[in-house]
Enzyme design. Structure first.
Site, PDB file in Angstrom:
ATOM      1  N   SER A 178      26.389 -41.217  84.411  1.00 23.99           N
ATOM      2  CA  SER A 178      25.427 -41.327  83.112  1.00 23.99           C
ATOM      3  C   SER A 178      23.752 -40.293  83.551  1.00 23.99           C
ATOM      4  O   SER A 178      22.552 -42.067  84.437  1.00 23.99           O
ATOM      5  CB  SER A 178      25.131 -42.404  82.472  1.00 23.99           C
ATOM      6  OG  SER A 178      24.055 -43.439  83.376  1.00 23.99           O
ATOM      7  N   HIS A 191      30.218 -46.143  81.025  1.00 25.74           N
ATOM      8  CA  HIS A 191      30.977 -46.928  82.332  1.00 25.74           C
ATOM      9  C   HIS A 191      32.151 -47.660  82.392  1.00 25.74           C
ATOM     10  O   HIS A 191      32.909 -48.473  83.302  1.00 25.74           O
ATOM     11  CB  HIS A 191      30.642 -48.242  83.171  1.00 25.74           C
ATOM     12  CG  HIS A 191      28.798 -47.557  83.943  1.00 25.74           C
ATOM     13  ND1 HIS A 191      28.185 -48.140  85.068  1.00 25.74           N
ATOM     14  CD2 HIS A 191      28.434 -46.074  84.419  1.00 25.74           C
ATOM     15  CE1 HIS A 191      27.257 -46.543  85.565  1.00 25.74           C
ATOM     16  NE2 HIS A 191      27.350 -45.303  84.672  1.00 25.74           N
ATOM     17  N   GLU A 244      24.903 -51.700  81.407  1.00 28.32           N
ATOM     18  CA  GLU A 244      25.306 -53.025  82.058  1.00 28.32           C
ATOM     19  C   GLU A 244      24.630 -54.332  81.357  1.00 28.32           C
ATOM     20  O   GLU A 244      23.053 -54.046  81.310  1.00 28.32           O
ATOM     21  CB  GLU A 244      24.446 -52.135  83.665  1.00 28.32           C
ATOM     22  CG  GLU A 244      25.100 -51.416  84.093  1.00 28.32           C
ATOM     23  CD  GLU A 244      24.304 -50.324  84.667  1.00 28.32           C
ATOM     24  OE1 GLU A 244      23.721 -51.393  85.771  1.00 28.32           O
ATOM     25  OE2 GLU A 244      24.570 -48.805  85.418  1.00 28.32           O
ATOM     26  N   GLU A 259      31.592 -49.915  87.716  1.00 25.70           N
ATOM     27  CA  GLU A 259      30.573 -50.929  88.519  1.00 25.70           C
ATOM     28  C   GLU A 259      31.246 -52.282  88.906  1.00 25.70           C
ATOM     29  O   GLU A 259      30.460 -52.938  89.632  1.00 25.70           O
ATOM     30  CB  GLU A 259      29.626 -50.847  88.498  1.00 25.70           C
ATOM     31  CG  GLU A 259      28.708 -49.133  88.163  1.00 25.70           C
ATOM     32  CD  GLU A 259      27.265 -49.325  87.845  1.00 25.70           C
ATOM     33  OE1 GLU A 259      26.324 -50.084  87.566  1.00 25.70           O
ATOM     34  OE2 GLU A 259      26.710 -47.907  87.873  1.00 25.70           O
ATOM     35  N   ASP A 298      20.732 -52.601  81.496  1.00 24.18           N
ATOM     36  CA  ASP A 298      20.561 -51.177  81.576  1.00 24.18           C
ATOM     37  C   ASP A 298      21.063 -51.033  80.220  1.00 24.18           C
ATOM     38  O   ASP A 298      22.585 -50.413  80.249  1.00 24.18           O
ATOM     39  CB  ASP A 298      21.566 -50.577  83.087  1.00 24.18           C
ATOM     40  CG  ASP A 298      20.650 -49.108  83.406  1.00 24.18           C
ATOM     41  OD1 ASP A 298      19.565 -48.415  81.834  1.00 24.18           O
ATOM     42  OD2 ASP A 298      21.526 -48.441  84.205  1.00 24.18           O
ATOM     43  N   GLU A 330      16.045 -51.868  82.613  1.00 21.72           N
ATOM     44  CA  GLU A 330      16.292 -51.186  82.803  1.00 21.72           C
ATOM     45  C   GLU A 330      16.868 -49.007  81.856  1.00 21.72           C
ATOM     46  O   GLU A 330      17.827 -49.834  80.642  1.00 21.72           O
ATOM     47  CB  GLU A 330      16.681 -50.436  84.378  1.00 21.72           C
ATOM     48  CG  GLU A 330      17.854 -49.114  84.301  1.00 21.72           C
ATOM     49  CD  GLU A 330      18.510 -48.582  85.649  1.00 21.72           C
ATOM     50  OE1 GLU A 330      18.743 -50.001  86.279  1.00 21.72           O
ATOM     51  OE2 GLU A 330      19.196 -47.977  85.703  1.00 21.72           O
ATOM     52  N   ASP A 336      15.322 -45.162  85.089  1.00 18.00           N
ATOM     53  CA  ASP A 336      15.436 -44.690  86.134  1.00 18.00           C
ATOM     54  C   ASP A 336      16.013 -42.639  85.663  1.00 18.00           C
ATOM     55  O   ASP A 336      15.579 -41.830  86.369  1.00 18.00           O
ATOM     56  CB  ASP A 336      17.250 -45.326  85.248  1.00 18.00           C
ATOM     57  CG  ASP A 336      18.581 -44.365  85.780  1.00 18.00           C
ATOM     58  OD1 ASP A 336      18.646 -43.245  87.302  1.00 18.00           O
ATOM     59  OD2 ASP A 336      19.329 -44.999  85.806  1.00 18.00           O
ATOM     60  N   LYS A 356      17.436 -43.294  93.219  1.00 15.54           N
ATOM     61  CA  LYS A 356      18.090 -43.523  93.341  1.00 15.54           C
ATOM     62  C   LYS A 356      18.140 -42.202  94.305  1.00 15.54           C
ATOM     63  O   LYS A 356      18.241 -41.234  94.329  1.00 15.54           O
ATOM     64  CB  LYS A 356      20.017 -43.491  92.318  1.00 15.54           C
ATOM     65  CG  LYS A 356      20.117 -44.104  92.126  1.00 15.54           C
ATOM     66  CD  LYS A 356      20.542 -43.808  90.282  1.00 15.54           C
ATOM     67  CE  LYS A 356      21.193 -44.501  89.287  1.00 15.54           C
ATOM     68  NZ  LYS A 356      20.889 -43.856  87.756  1.00 15.54           N
ATOM     69  N   HIS A 403      22.717 -48.127  93.871  1.00 10.29           N
ATOM     70  CA  HIS A 403      23.495 -46.951  93.813  1.00 10.29           C
ATOM     71  C   HIS A 403      23.386 -46.268  92.809  1.00 10.29           C
ATOM     72  O   HIS A 403      23.030 -46.148  91.877  1.00 10.29           O
ATOM     73  CB  HIS A 403      24.331 -48.378  93.900  1.00 10.29           C
ATOM     74  CG  HIS A 403      25.251 -48.604  92.325  1.00 10.29           C
ATOM     75  ND1 HIS A 403      26.211 -49.714  91.736  1.00 10.29           N
ATOM     76  CD2 HIS A 403      24.488 -49.012  91.548  1.00 10.29           C
ATOM     77  CE1 HIS A 403      26.271 -50.176  91.736  1.00 10.29           C
ATOM     78  NE2 HIS A 403      25.051 -49.914  90.673  1.00 10.29           N
ATOM     79  N   LYS A 424      19.850 -52.766  93.436  1.00 12.96           N
ATOM     80  CA  LYS A 424      21.598 -52.622  92.588  1.00 12.96           C
ATOM     81  C   LYS A 424      22.158 -51.898  92.920  1.00 12.96           C
ATOM     82  O   LYS A 424      21.962 -50.881  92.894  1.00 12.96           O
ATOM     83  CB  LYS A 424      20.450 -51.826  90.784  1.00 12.96           C
ATOM     84  CG  LYS A 424      21.569 -51.876  90.125  1.00 12.96           C
ATOM     85  CD  LYS A 424      21.382 -51.254  88.949  1.00 12.96           C
ATOM     86  CE  LYS A 424      21.715 -49.972  88.495  1.00 12.96           C
ATOM     87  NZ  LYS A 424      21.492 -49.508  87.007  1.00 12.96           N
TER      88      LYS A 424
HETATM   89  P1  PGA Z   1      25.510 -42.767  86.959  1.00 11.06           P
HETATM   90  O1  PGA Z   1      25.059 -45.062  86.175  1.00 11.06           O
HETATM   91  O2  PGA Z   1      25.563 -43.524  88.532  1.00 11.06           O
HETATM   92  O3  PGA Z   1      26.417 -43.537  86.280  1.00 11.06           O
HETATM   93  O4  PGA Z   1      23.828 -43.068  86.034  1.00 11.06           O
HETATM   94  C1  PGA Z   1      23.812 -45.950  86.985  1.00 11.06           C
HETATM   95  C2  PGA Z   1      22.754 -46.251  86.160  1.00 11.06           C
HETATM   96  O5  PGA Z   1      22.342 -45.567  84.895  1.00 11.06           O
HETATM   97  O6  PGA Z   1      21.755 -47.310  86.349  1.00 11.06           O
HETATM   98 ZN    ZN Z   2      20.640 -46.563  85.045  1.00 13.31          ZN
END
Ligand code: PGA
Ligand code: ZN
Length: 426
Positions: free
Chosen positions: A40, A153, A162, A203, A240, A283, A310, A335, A363, A386
């Site tokens: 995502s 996910h 999440e 995840e 999230d 998030e 994010d 990230k 991650h 995270k």
């Molecule tokens: P992604 O998801 O690694 O698939 O982007 C993680 C997130 O959205 O925090």
């Molecule tokens: Zn996110």
């Protein structure tokens, strides 16, 4: 000085190819880094280069990115001092020559950047967290542990991506891991008892056929309580929603729930969830394109809840500065592969900290056994990480690394606890 750079294609946790890089120095020191991959993704992330050949890897091959590592990027850094991370990263960025790293691939560039840092740390005989963070690095982050997966996910109807637990009341990182694991296993039993599947998502969190955020939060709160912990005090709830994923034509389209919410209704929905549950952090509650919605939600609950950007910031210091000026969020997810070099990721951390924004090291949903982000969380002293569920080695590898760091630090180790989140709780 760097004497060799070797890229290769390995498998990530979803079974897709990803880039791994080895860097060797003249003194024999070596560093290896594997690059993660999101599902995502934010629209303004640095570009992950995929081959796009439908006859191989369903188009997801990284042979071109690996080739770039072994040719142009290797040529750009061989002979350079690995300790000069900023100079080395600038050379990688200049060799690519595009603003979004699309020519050679952010996945190729990041692999070289991180492998060089690890080789330099090895040359200094220092663990990565100490090499990057200096002798004062000793803060173990609060983990945001993902125990229910939905959205992009998982294949269940849950619209939010999440649901996590953060053991803010733990005394040590190792205790946080124990608390999280205990709740994870209570939740498993509760889901089974309620007739739900206990299969897991990308995840490692469970992916039961729930439809609403309330249903998921009810299960999580019950599991925390039944394990013997106080929700909100010992363990905070974190979500999230990854709202950019279901924001279409100006509305939040909850297909699992069967409801469409306008931006104003989305704000109200989030405020209600934050006020009805012991939620300490959310998030991407609003979509990356819904600037006004982000501002409205930040104004309404930003003083009492951590709101982490994010997709809206993409670990880009310049984008983050715009967001800070616009009053969006009070925290940023970092990230490394969203921006593509270690130097730029650390600049984003600095930008956040100078503005009083908190930082969550993160991650991606596609991970490997690489544990670099665990060291970076300690190096930056950001106090939050995270990195997924209490199952699956691609996730637990980071927790295990942090427990080893805590052991190595001994008496000097500090667990960040509730004070790391915005607003600080003591
Ligand atoms: P992604 O998801 O690694 O698939 O982007 C993680 C997130 O959205 O925090
Ligand atoms: Zn996110």
């Amino acid at each position: 000085a760097i004497t060799s750079v070797t890229g290769r294609s390995i498998l990530d946790s979803r079974g897709n190819p990803t880039v791994e890089v080895d860097v060797e120095l003249a003194d024999g020191s070596a560093g290896r880094a594997a690059v993660p991959s999101g599902a995502s993704t934010g629209a303004r992330e640095a570009v992950e280069l995929r081959d796009g050949d439908p006859g191989r890897w369903h188009g997801r091959g990284v042979d071109r990115a690996v080739h770039h590592v072994n040719t142009e990027l290797a040529a750009a850094v061989i002979g350079r001092e690995a300790e000069d991370q900023a100079g080395l990263d600038a050379a990688l960025v200049a060799t690519d020559g595009t603003p979004d790293k699309s020519r050679l691939g952010a996945n190729a560039i990041l692999g070289v950047s991180l492998a060089a840092a690890k080789a330099a740390a090895a040359a200094h005989r220092l663990p990565l967290y100490r090499y990057v963070g200096g002798s004062g690095a000793r803060l173990l982050p609060v983990p945001m542990m993902n125990i229910v997966n939905g959205g992009a996910h998982a294949d269940n109807p849950l619209d939010f991506q999440e649901f996590m637990i953060a053991p803010i009341g733990a005394a040590t990182f190792a205790e946080a891991v124990r608390m999280g694991s205990e709740v994870f296993h209570t939740l498993r039993r509760d889901l089974l008892a309620a007739g739900h599947s206990t299969g897991v998502g990308d995840e490692g969190g469970f992916a039961p056929s729930l439809r609403t955020a309330e249903e998921a939060l009810d299960f999580v709160v019950a599991a925390v309580e039944r394990t013997g912990y106080r929700p909100g005090t010992d363990i905070g709830l974190v979500m999230d929603p990854a709202s950019s994923e279901f924001f279409r034509d100006g509305v939040y389209d909850y297909t699992g729930e069967g409801v469409r919410r306008t931006p104003a209704e989305q704000v109200d929905h989030l405020v209600t969830l934050i006020d009805s549950y012991p939620v300490v952090s959310v998030e991407d509650p609003m979509a990356e394109d819904d600037r006004a919605g982000w501002q409205e939600l930040t104004a309404r609950v930003g003083a009492r809840c951590q709101l982490t950007g994010d997709d809206v910031f993409c670990t880009d210091a310049a984008i983050l500065r715009e967001g800070i000026a616009a009053g969006i969020a009070n925290s940023v997810l970092v990230k490394v592969n969203q921006i593509g070099t270690l130097t730029e990721a650390l600049a984003t951390v600095d930008t956040a900290h100078h503005a009083g924004y908190t930082v969550v090291m993160s991650h991606r949903s596609g991970e490997t056994e690489d544990t670099t982000i665990a060291d970076l969380a300690v190096a930056t002293g950001c106090g939050q990480i995270k990195t997924g569920s209490l199952s699956r080695s691609d996730r637990t590898a980071k927790y295990n690394r942090l427990m080893r760091i805590e052991e190595q630090l001994g008496d000097s180790a500090r667990y960040a606890g509730a004070a790391a989140l915005h607003p600080p709780r003591h």
